[in-house]
Design an enzyme around this catalytic site. Structure first.
Site, short mmCIF file in Angstrom:
data_model
loop_
_atom_site.label_atom_id
_atom_site.label_comp_id
_atom_site.label_asym_id
_atom_site.label_seq_id
_atom_site.Cartn_x
_atom_site.Cartn_y
_atom_site.Cartn_z
N CYS A 1 39.07 46.34 53.51
CA CYS A 1 39.03 47.71 54.04
C CYS A 1 37.77 47.96 54.88
O CYS A 1 37.79 48.80 55.77
CB CYS A 1 39.15 48.71 52.90
N ASP B 1 44.70 41.72 31.78
CA ASP B 1 44.86 40.78 32.88
C ASP B 1 46.29 40.87 33.38
O ASP B 1 47.19 41.28 32.65
CB ASP B 1 44.61 39.34 32.41
N CYS C 1 36.43 47.53 49.48
CA CYS C 1 36.62 46.07 49.50
C CYS C 1 36.34 45.48 50.88
O CYS C 1 36.29 46.20 51.88
CB CYS C 1 38.03 45.71 49.04
ZN LIG Z 1 40.44 47.72 50.11
#
Ligand SMILES: [Zn+2]
Length: 367
Positions: free
Chosen positions: A305, A261, A302
């Site tokens: 994007c 993490d 994502c």
């Molecule tokens: Zn992205």
């Protein structure tokens, strides 16, 4: 805990595994976004799910400060409080114990200037995590800033072991909760070994490798991580705290770590630093982005994007920074989650070391 290793690399200590919590199946290696106070900065749970986050990290010590025990007790668990249906790991506050304003005594940790008041004890740390309903519970430990003498590191490790015993006794879990052991011992292999032996006697089912990334040299970090994972039993889940740079994550996987993490992707997003497979880019240093219709990374899947251009992001940083941070965090966290998904796939297909090498070659291109 039913951690199971699905495949091991025969060229390194990398392994792909899985474990089930009462909330979901977590496939490892896995990157966990950090939501210290019960929220990942700028992102809501629906977005975290779309990013592919399987488990997030919150901090019990911070949640005990705010909103506090009385409020948290009104909710079924932290999952309900924050509207997140997947798994949660909570840290105990041990990482905060190294801070200058904290006083450490045998009873627990407290803020300097408030003697006797508000001591956070090992018992409180686990009892509160039971109330939070954390899937993975961390005992209270002592994390010291490095460099440190052997003697000081030894005392901190021994106190961590004494506290781990108290945590184990105080831990009356709700269904599905697992208490992990947090290994200390600074950069001294003898102390790490001793800590592992003590924890094996206590019977922890999973281990966090604590006390790294707190001031040691890169070489000391590598050697300690490598030696620690070599000393650990190979069938138990291993979590390293505070690793989030892409190169460091792959290195940890190669050393045999399953969970990690870091706040890095969110912090980078606020600083206009964006991860790409060709290396990180800084928007301030890439002025041509202002007119660029391409997404941040043409290879990224994502939401950011898929939907918006570099030009739009550039515009948002200048005019609407909170929205820019959100878009950039989505991209950066998805980058980390996806990198570990791809690493897992590579381990399953017995090509992790090749994947690692080729990632590093590409990643150096923007540096
Ligand atoms: Zn992205």
């Amino acid at each position: 805990m039913n951690f199971k290793i699905v495949n091991r690399s025969d060229k390194s200590k990398a392994r792909a595994g899985e474990f089930k919590t009462i909330h979901n199946l977590v496939e490892t290696p896995c990157f966990m976004p950090v939501g210290t106070h019960g929220a990942v900065n700028g992102l809501i749970p629906a977005i975290l799910e779309e990013i592919g986050a399987q488990i997030i990290v919150a901090n019990a010590f911070r949640l005990a400060e705010k909103p506090g025990l009385a409020i948290m007790s009104k909710f079924e668990n932290l999952h309900e409080f924050m509207g997140w249906s997947r798994s949660i790991l909570t840290d105990s506050g041990g990482f905060q114990s190294r801070m200058k304003q904290m006083v450490v005594s045998e009873n627990g940790i407290s803020f300097a200037g408030k003697p006797g008041q508000g001591i956070w004890s090992p018992e409180q740390a686990v009892e509160f995590q039971v109330i939070l309903g954390s899937d993975l519970v961390m005992p209270l430990d002592i994390c010291i800033q490095l460099p440190s003498t052997f003697q000081k590191a030894k005392e901190a490790m021994e106190q961590t072991v004494r506290w781990a015993k108290r945590c184990k006794t105080a831990f009356i879990p709700r269904p599905g909760q697992t208490l992990c052991g947090i290994l200390q011992g600074a950069v001294y292999p003898d102390l790490r070994r001793k800590c592992i032996e003590e924890f094996e006697d206590l019977g922890f089912e999973a281990y966090a490798i604590g006390g790294l990334n707190v001031g040691e040299s890169p070489q000391e970090y590598r050697e300690t991580l490598d030696k620690t994972t070599t000393m650990l039993r190979s069938d138990k889940l291993r979590y390293i705290m505070g690793v989030g740079r892409p190169e460091a994550m792959l290195e940890a996987i190669e050393a045999g770590v399953d969970l990690m993490d870091s706040i890095i992707p969110g912090k980078y997003a606020r600083e206009k630093n964006l991860f790409t497979f060709m290396g990180p880019i800084n928007l301030d240093k890439k002025k041509y982005f202002k007119k660029d219709k391409y997404p941040i990374d043409t290879n990224c899947d994502c939401y950011t994007c898929r939907k918006v251009s570099r030009s739009y992001l550039f515009h948002l940083y200048e005019t609407t920074p909170s929205t820019a941070h959100m878009y950039a965090s989505i991209h950066n966290i998805r980058f980390c989650v996806r990198l570990l998904e791809e690493a897992r796939k590579a381990i399953l297909e017995n090509r992790f070391e090749k994947f690692h090498k080729s990632f590093l070659e590409n990643y150096k291109k923007n540096n």
